[in-house]
Enzyme design. Structure first.
Site, PDB file in Angstrom:
ATOM      1  CD  GLU A   1      -9.421 -24.328  -3.166  1.00  0.00           C
ATOM      2  OE1 GLU A   1      -9.158 -24.196  -4.627  1.00  0.00           O
ATOM      3  OE2 GLU A   1     -10.703 -23.839  -3.657  1.00  0.00           O
TER       4      GLU A   1
ATOM      5  CB  SER B   1     -13.539 -30.911 -11.012  1.00  0.00           C
ATOM      6  OG  SER B   1     -12.223 -30.461  -9.668  1.00  0.00           O
ATOM      7  N   GLY B   2     -16.194 -30.790  -8.245  1.00  0.00           N
ATOM      8  CA  GLY B   2     -16.122 -31.219  -7.081  1.00  0.00           C
ATOM      9  C   GLY B   2     -15.692 -31.956  -5.860  1.00  0.00           C
TER      10      GLY B   2
ATOM     11  CB  THR C   1     -18.976 -32.665  -3.334  1.00  0.00           C
ATOM     12  OG1 THR C   1     -19.537 -31.815  -4.475  1.00  0.00           O
ATOM     13  CG2 THR C   1     -20.207 -33.896  -3.306  1.00  0.00           C
TER      14      THR C   1
ATOM     15  NE  ARG D   1      -8.151 -25.554  -6.785  1.00  0.00           N
ATOM     16  CZ  ARG D   1      -7.878 -26.105  -8.111  1.00  0.00           C
ATOM     17  NH1 ARG D   1      -6.904 -26.925  -8.244  1.00  0.00           N
ATOM     18  NH2 ARG D   1      -8.878 -25.663  -8.748  1.00  0.00           N
TER      19      ARG D   1
HETATM   20  P1  TTP Z   1     -10.788 -23.532  -7.560  1.00  0.00           P
HETATM   21  O1  TTP Z   1      -9.946 -23.676  -6.482  1.00  0.00           O
HETATM   22  O2  TTP Z   1     -11.575 -25.272  -8.014  1.00  0.00           O
HETATM   23  O3  TTP Z   1     -12.963 -24.210  -6.376  1.00  0.00           O
HETATM   24  P2  TTP Z   1     -13.953 -24.714  -6.365  1.00  0.00           P
HETATM   25  O4  TTP Z   1     -14.992 -25.025  -4.416  1.00  0.00           O
HETATM   26  O5  TTP Z   1     -14.314 -23.508  -7.354  1.00  0.00           O
HETATM   27  O6  TTP Z   1     -13.895 -25.988  -7.101  1.00  0.00           O
HETATM   28  P3  TTP Z   1     -14.767 -27.124  -6.669  1.00  0.00           P
HETATM   29  O7  TTP Z   1     -16.330 -27.193  -6.908  1.00  0.00           O
HETATM   30  O8  TTP Z   1     -14.252 -28.471  -7.104  1.00  0.00           O
HETATM   31  O9  TTP Z   1     -15.115 -27.778  -4.629  1.00  0.00           O
HETATM   32  O10 TTP Z   1     -12.026 -22.187  -7.272  1.00  0.00           O
HETATM   33  C1  TTP Z   1     -11.927 -21.644  -6.315  1.00  0.00           C
HETATM   34  C2  TTP Z   1     -11.929 -20.032  -7.190  1.00  0.00           C
HETATM   35  O11 TTP Z   1     -10.283 -19.483  -7.029  1.00  0.00           O
HETATM   36  C3  TTP Z   1     -12.010 -19.776  -8.361  1.00  0.00           C
HETATM   37  O12 TTP Z   1     -13.018 -19.168  -9.224  1.00  0.00           O
HETATM   38  C4  TTP Z   1     -10.510 -20.273  -9.464  1.00  0.00           C
HETATM   39  C5  TTP Z   1      -9.613 -19.043  -8.462  1.00  0.00           C
HETATM   40  N1  TTP Z   1      -8.592 -20.151  -8.602  1.00  0.00           N
HETATM   41  C6  TTP Z   1      -7.298 -19.180  -8.693  1.00  0.00           C
HETATM   42  O13 TTP Z   1      -8.094 -17.715  -9.542  1.00  0.00           O
HETATM   43  N2  TTP Z   1      -5.792 -19.273  -8.939  1.00  0.00           N
HETATM   44  C7  TTP Z   1      -5.613 -20.043  -7.503  1.00  0.00           C
HETATM   45  O14 TTP Z   1      -4.348 -20.318  -7.769  1.00  0.00           O
HETATM   46  C8  TTP Z   1      -6.087 -20.705  -7.238  1.00  0.00           C
HETATM   47  C9  TTP Z   1      -6.619 -22.204  -6.233  1.00  0.00           C
HETATM   48  C10 TTP Z   1      -8.352 -20.753  -7.466  1.00  0.00           C
HETATM   49 MG    MG Z   2     -14.821 -25.828  -3.382  1.00  0.00          MG
END
Ligand code: TTP
Ligand code: MG
Length: 215
Positions: A35, A15-16, A19, A88
Site C-alpha cells: 500500500e 490485520s496483517g 505480513t 487493499r
Molecule cells: P491499512 O490500509 O489498514 O494498512 P496497514 O498497513 O495498517 O494494515 P496491515 O497491518 O494489515 O498491513 O491502513 C493504513 C492507514 O491508512 C490506517 O491508519 C488507515 C488509513 N486509511 C484511511 O484512512 N483511508 C483509506 O482509505 C485507507 C485505505 C487507509
Molecule cells: Mg500494511
C-alpha cells in the site's frame, strides 16, 4: 500461467496485510505491491493521513481523494509478473473508509457526493480487474492490540470503536454480501492468530490463492 491475475489482500487496519504480502513476495512469478501509505503520509511535504485523524470533517476528503488516486495508480501500474498481489484496493478505500467517514457523520454530504462521483466515473470508464479477494478476518480487539504494539504516530488516536466500525463494514461487504458489489470471489483467512500460525495458514492457502491465476 499465461493469464495475469490480480489478488487483493483485504482486512481491517493492522490485520496483517503487509505480513501476508511479504510472505508471498518470495514466490517466483508473484509481484507484490504494498500500500502506498508512505505517500499518504507525505505528499509534497504534507501529511494528509495525520490531518485526517486530527480533524476528519475537514481533512477526510483530502486524504480519501489522494488514497483514491494512489490506489488507481497501483491498479494500473504496468507489471510483467503473471501474478500481482495488492494491499487493499480502490474498492475498500471507497466502500469501507469513505463510507465509514460519511456514516459516522464525519464527512459532509457534499464531500461524499464528490468522492462518489469520482469513484463511479473511474470504475465505469477504466477497467480495474480483480481475480480474488483474500480477506484477513480479525476481531477488532486483535487489531487494536496490534495497533498499540506497532505504534504508528498518526494512529495513536484510533479508538476500539473505530476499528469496530471498519470491521462491521468489511463483514457487510465481504461476508454478508449485503452492501456494496463484490469485484471478485472472496477467500476468507482467519487472522487473529500469532505470526507463526499466520505464516502456516498462508502456506496452507497458497494453492487456493495462486489458483486465481489459472482461472
Ligand atoms: P491499512 O490500509 O489498514 O494498512 P496497514 O498497513 O495498517 O494494515 P496491515 O497491518 O494489515 O498491513 O491502513 C493504513 C492507514 O491508512 C490506517 O491508519 C488507515 C488509513 N486509511 C484511511 O484512512 N483511508 C483509506 O482509505 C485507507 C485505505 C487507509
Ligand atoms: Mg500494511
Amino acid at each position: 500461467m499465461d493469464k495475469k491475475a490480480v489478488i487483493c489482500i483485504e482486512g481491517n487496519i493492522a490485520s496483517g496485510k503487509t505480513t501476508c504480502l511479504e510472505y508471498f513476495e518470495k514466490t517466483s512469478n508473484v509481484k507484490v505491491l504494498t500500500e502506498p501509505i508512505s505517500k499518504w503520509r507525505n505528499v509534497r511535504g504534507h501529511n494528509p493521513l495525520a490531518l485526517m485523524y486530527q480533524d476528519p470533517e475537514r481533512w477526510g476528503i483530502t486524504l480519501q481523494t489522494y488514497v483514491q488516486l494512489t490506489m488507481l495508480d497501483t491498479h494500473l501500474s504496468a507489471i510483467t509478473a503473471p501474478v500481482r498481489m495488492i494491499e487493499r484496493s480502490i474498492f475498500s478505500a471507497k466502500y469501507i473508509f469513505v463510507e465509514n467517514l460519511f456514516r459516522s457523520g464525519k464527512m459532509p454530504e457534499v464531500d461524499y457526493a464528490v468522492l462518489s462521483e469520482w469513484f463511479d466515473w473511474i470504475t465505469t470508464n477504466i477497467s480495474i480487474p480483480v481475480d480474488l479477494i483474500v480477506y484477513l478476518q480479525t476481531s477488532p480487539q486483535t487489531c487494536h492490540e496490534r495497533l498499540k504494539q506497532r505504534c504508528r504516530e498518526e494512529e495513536k488516536v484510533i479508538p476500539l470503536e473505530y476499528l469496530e466500525s471498519i470491521h462491521q463494514l468489511y463483514e457487510d461487504w465481504l461476508i454478508k454480501l449485503n452492501s456494496s458489489p463484490l469485484p471478485a470471489p472472496v477467500l476468507v483467512i482467519p487472522a487473529d492468530h500469532d505470526p507463526q500460525k499466520m505464516l502456516q495458514q498462508f502456506e496452507e492457502n497458497r494453492e487456493k490463492i495462486l489458483a486465481a491465476s489459472y482461472r
